[in-house]
Each structure stands twice: as C-alpha cells, then as structure tokens.
Design a protein around this motif. Structure first.
Motif, mmCIF file in Angstrom:
data_model
loop_
_atom_site.group_PDB
_atom_site.id
_atom_site.type_symbol
_atom_site.label_atom_id
_atom_site.label_comp_id
_atom_site.label_asym_id
_atom_site.label_seq_id
_atom_site.Cartn_x
_atom_site.Cartn_y
_atom_site.Cartn_z
ATOM 1 N N SER A 37 -4.550 -4.764 -10.507
ATOM 2 C CA SER A 37 -4.530 -3.829 -9.383
ATOM 3 C C SER A 37 -3.160 -3.174 -9.243
ATOM 4 O O SER A 37 -2.130 -3.844 -9.296
ATOM 5 C CB SER A 37 -4.877 -4.565 -8.090
ATOM 6 O OG SER A 37 -4.640 -3.732 -6.974
ATOM 7 N N PRO A 38 -3.128 -1.852 -9.033
ATOM 8 C CA PRO A 38 -1.840 -1.173 -8.845
ATOM 9 C C PRO A 38 -1.281 -1.313 -7.430
ATOM 10 O O PRO A 38 -0.206 -0.800 -7.141
ATOM 11 C CB PRO A 38 -2.189 0.285 -9.155
ATOM 12 C CG PRO A 38 -3.622 0.416 -8.771
ATOM 13 C CD PRO A 38 -4.255 -0.909 -9.096
ATOM 14 N N ARG A 77 0.695 -2.768 -4.460
ATOM 15 C CA ARG A 77 1.857 -3.647 -4.337
ATOM 16 C C ARG A 77 1.747 -4.496 -3.065
ATOM 17 O O ARG A 77 1.071 -4.124 -2.115
ATOM 18 C CB ARG A 77 3.139 -2.816 -4.308
ATOM 19 C CG ARG A 77 3.375 -2.057 -5.606
ATOM 20 C CD ARG A 77 4.642 -1.229 -5.532
ATOM 21 N NE ARG A 77 4.552 -0.215 -4.481
ATOM 22 C CZ ARG A 77 5.604 0.418 -3.961
ATOM 23 N NH1 ARG A 77 6.815 0.099 -4.363
ATOM 24 N NH2 ARG A 77 5.437 1.339 -3.041
ATOM 25 N N LYS A 116 2.875 -9.185 -10.550
ATOM 26 C CA LYS A 116 2.129 -8.306 -11.459
ATOM 27 C C LYS A 116 2.472 -8.628 -12.916
ATOM 28 O O LYS A 116 1.592 -8.630 -13.787
ATOM 29 C CB LYS A 116 2.442 -6.841 -11.167
ATOM 30 C CG LYS A 116 2.085 -6.380 -9.767
ATOM 31 C CD LYS A 116 0.600 -6.442 -9.478
ATOM 32 C CE LYS A 116 0.302 -5.876 -8.098
ATOM 33 N NZ LYS A 116 -1.133 -5.973 -7.730
ATOM 34 N N TYR A 122 -3.049 -0.248 -13.523
ATOM 35 C CA TYR A 122 -1.687 -0.477 -13.029
ATOM 36 C C TYR A 122 -0.706 0.477 -13.707
ATOM 37 O O TYR A 122 0.122 1.124 -13.048
ATOM 38 C CB TYR A 122 -1.299 -1.932 -13.289
ATOM 39 C CG TYR A 122 0.107 -2.286 -12.873
ATOM 40 C CD1 TYR A 122 0.411 -2.565 -11.545
ATOM 41 C CD2 TYR A 122 1.133 -2.346 -13.814
ATOM 42 C CE1 TYR A 122 1.704 -2.903 -11.159
ATOM 43 C CE2 TYR A 122 2.425 -2.677 -13.440
ATOM 44 C CZ TYR A 122 2.702 -2.950 -12.113
ATOM 45 O OH TYR A 122 3.981 -3.273 -11.740
ATOM 46 N N GLU A 123 -0.822 0.597 -15.023
ATOM 47 C CA GLU A 123 0.107 1.432 -15.774
ATOM 48 C C GLU A 123 -0.092 2.920 -15.474
ATOM 49 O O GLU A 123 0.876 3.693 -15.465
ATOM 50 C CB GLU A 123 -0.061 1.175 -17.280
ATOM 51 C CG GLU A 123 0.406 -0.189 -17.737
ATOM 52 C CD GLU A 123 -0.633 -1.288 -17.509
ATOM 53 O OE1 GLU A 123 -0.406 -2.411 -17.969
ATOM 54 O OE2 GLU A 123 -1.672 -1.007 -16.874
ATOM 55 N N LEU A 165 -0.891 4.293 -12.645
ATOM 56 C CA LEU A 165 -0.203 4.640 -11.403
ATOM 57 C C LEU A 165 1.316 4.480 -11.534
ATOM 58 O O LEU A 165 2.089 5.336 -11.092
ATOM 59 C CB LEU A 165 -0.719 3.787 -10.247
ATOM 60 C CG LEU A 165 -0.143 4.103 -8.868
ATOM 61 C CD1 LEU A 165 -0.269 5.588 -8.530
ATOM 62 C CD2 LEU A 165 -0.838 3.276 -7.792
ATOM 63 N N MET A 166 1.757 3.400 -12.176
ATOM 64 C CA MET A 166 3.186 3.124 -12.266
ATOM 65 C C MET A 166 3.912 4.053 -13.244
ATOM 66 O O MET A 166 5.034 4.517 -12.977
ATOM 67 C CB MET A 166 3.421 1.671 -12.729
ATOM 68 C CG MET A 166 2.983 0.602 -11.751
ATOM 69 S SD MET A 166 3.944 0.585 -10.222
ATOM 70 C CE MET A 166 2.699 1.181 -9.090
ATOM 71 N N ARG A 176 3.409 7.956 -11.045
ATOM 72 C CA ARG A 176 4.811 7.654 -10.737
ATOM 73 C C ARG A 176 5.422 8.568 -9.665
ATOM 74 O O ARG A 176 6.469 9.184 -9.861
ATOM 75 C CB ARG A 176 5.639 7.749 -12.021
ATOM 76 C CG ARG A 176 6.975 7.010 -11.937
ATOM 77 C CD ARG A 176 7.901 7.348 -13.053
ATOM 78 N NE ARG A 176 7.388 7.060 -14.364
ATOM 79 C CZ ARG A 176 8.032 7.325 -15.494
ATOM 80 N NH1 ARG A 176 9.212 7.909 -15.446
ATOM 81 N NH2 ARG A 176 7.506 7.031 -16.655
#
Length: 277
Positions: free
Chosen positions: A138-139, A141, A154, A186-187, A189-190, A194
């Motif tokens: 999951s993105p 936090r 994470k 997750y990746e 969004l991160m 970004r």
C-alpha cells in the motif's frame, strides 16, 4: 525531455478476464481498488472482515473465507506492526476502540512477514491450486509511526515480498511461469507521481485521481483484450445508469432511461455473465 520516471510493471504471466472471481484482502488501498473492480462488474470480494493492515491479519481473513473460490487474489500489505491482546497473547485484527493499555505493539521482521505471507498463499493454494496471487504494498503512509518509521515498515514489507518472489520454493505453473506476481502500486506513487498534489488533504492517502491512474496502469498490464473491450463498452452504460437527473419526472429523462435499458440489454446479450451480476 522526460519530466517524470515511469515505473515499469512486470508482466504477471496471466490476464484477468471479464467477470472473474477476485479476492482483495489488506489495507484500505485494497478496498479502493477492489471497489473499482466491483464497479466494473467483476465478482470481487473485498475485505470481507474489514480492512486488514498487517500480514497476520491478512492471513486471519483468508483462513476465515467462506466466499466463492477466487481465480485471482490481491493481497495489499500495509504495515509490519501488529498488536497483541495482553490477556491472551493473540494478535488482534482490530482493537475495536478498546484502550491501548490492553495491547502490546510489536514489529515483525522480514522473515516473519514472509512466513505469514507463505501461510496465506498456502491456504489460497488449497482453495484453488490454479489461483493467481498478486502482492502489492500500500502506498498509504502511517503518520503515527513517524515518517522514518513508516518508511522502515514499507521497506520491511518490500523485502518480504522480494523474499517470496525469490524463494527457491516459489510455486510455478506447468509452463514454469510464477503464479505469484508483484504490482508496484507503492512505487508508482512514490517514484512516478511523486508530488503532494496526488494526495488527499491529509497528505497521506492517495487522491481519487491517483487511484484512477493506478487503476489504469493495472488495466494496461493485467487485463485481457476481452476485458479491456468490455470496459470500453460498459463505461457509457455505467455512466448513464449513475446519471442524476435534474427532473426525474420529465419526458426527456424517461426517454433517456428507456434508451439506457436498451443499451444495457444489448450488452447483456453480448456478455451473458452480466445478467448474473
């Protein structure tokens, strides 16, 4: 010039067909994506016992399942933090707003997370040896851990997934392709989006635009040609069914409803499974 880094999504080795039975278990991100599958007429079961954030709770849900056996299962991992009831030592799935003093908080290691994942996978395999399982982190936090602590959590989940995918005992189908895939929500969004404009006002949860984008990336890679065609044909009918009229008693709206029902009937004739939903 490139102004963002596009995250590559590995081919899972299978494709999702229209109306398939799909299970979603995990964090509230699993609920978001699972509900999108339901809107698109898939037979999706979404967190039947509530949102489950840690691996132990994901396993508990899968062990309690009584729903139709799915063809695909999405397991969305939120955190490696668990809570035990002091009185019994059991890991609880929900504290049910009871005082925090009744619980102890623990942090699972990479190996412990991977073990819970393998147990969940084993239970799913017993239900359906041909099931495809998609793991995702999951993105969302967790502010309560502190942002450094959230990243550590994470990272632990990502390492546990990597351990599963790289394990020598990794289940494989008759073609030698893995039936366990990883979808990089997750990746995306991160590393790809970004930017805080892709979050809700709390700056922690993905915005609806972000969920829609991740959904589009998932469809592009995971859906069969038939499923993509159905989505295109279903979209205008779904929009018409959800239309909110200014005057529900007008002749114009009655004609609109009749036309919508005719379009729906035509789609049901093309896709007989749509009648059963």
């Amino acid at each position: 010039m490139e102004f963002r880094t596009i995250v590559d999504i590995e081919d899972p080795g299978f494709r999702i067909r229209p109306f398939e039975k799909i299970l979603f278990v995990g964090s509230c991100f699993a609920t978001e994506i699972g509900h999108r599958f339901q809107e698109e007429q898939f037979r999706a079961t979404v967190n039947p016992f509530g949102v489950m954030y840690n691996l132990a709770s994901v396993l508990h849900t899968i062990e309690r399942l009584t729903t139709p056996v799915p063809c695909v299962a999405f397991l969305t991992l939120g955190t490696n933090h668990i809570y035990r009831l002091k009185e019994t030592g059991e890991i609880v799935d929900n504290c049910q707003k009871r005082p925090q003093s009744l619980f102890t908080e623990e942090v699972l290691s990479v190996d412990e997370c991977a073990d819970y994942l393998w147990q969940a996978i084993d239970v799913l395999r017993q239900m359906n040896p041909e099931m495809h399982i998609v793991l995702t982190v999951s993105p969302i936090r967790y502010r309560k851990y502190g942002y450094h602590g959230s990243q550590l959590s994470k990272a632990t989940l990502l390492l546990a997934v990597e351990k599963i995918l790289g394990d020598l005992g990794h289940p494989r189908d008759i073609l030698g392709k893995p039936r366990i895939a990883y979808f990089p929500a997750y990746e995306i969004l991160m590393d790809e989006l970004r930017d805080y404009r892709f979050y809700q006002a709390d700056m922690l949860h993905p915005s609806q635009q972000t969920v829609d984008y991740i959904w589009e990336r998932l469809v592009d890679t995971y859906f069969s040609a038939e499923a993509k065609t159905f989505l295109e044909e279903w979209r205008p009918v779904k929009q018409a069914l959800n239309h909110k009229p200014f005057d529900s008693e007008s002749d114009e709206y009655r004609r609109f409803q009749e036309q919508t029902m005719l379009r729906l009937k035509a789609l049901q004739e093309k896709y007989p499974a749509l009648k059963e939903i």
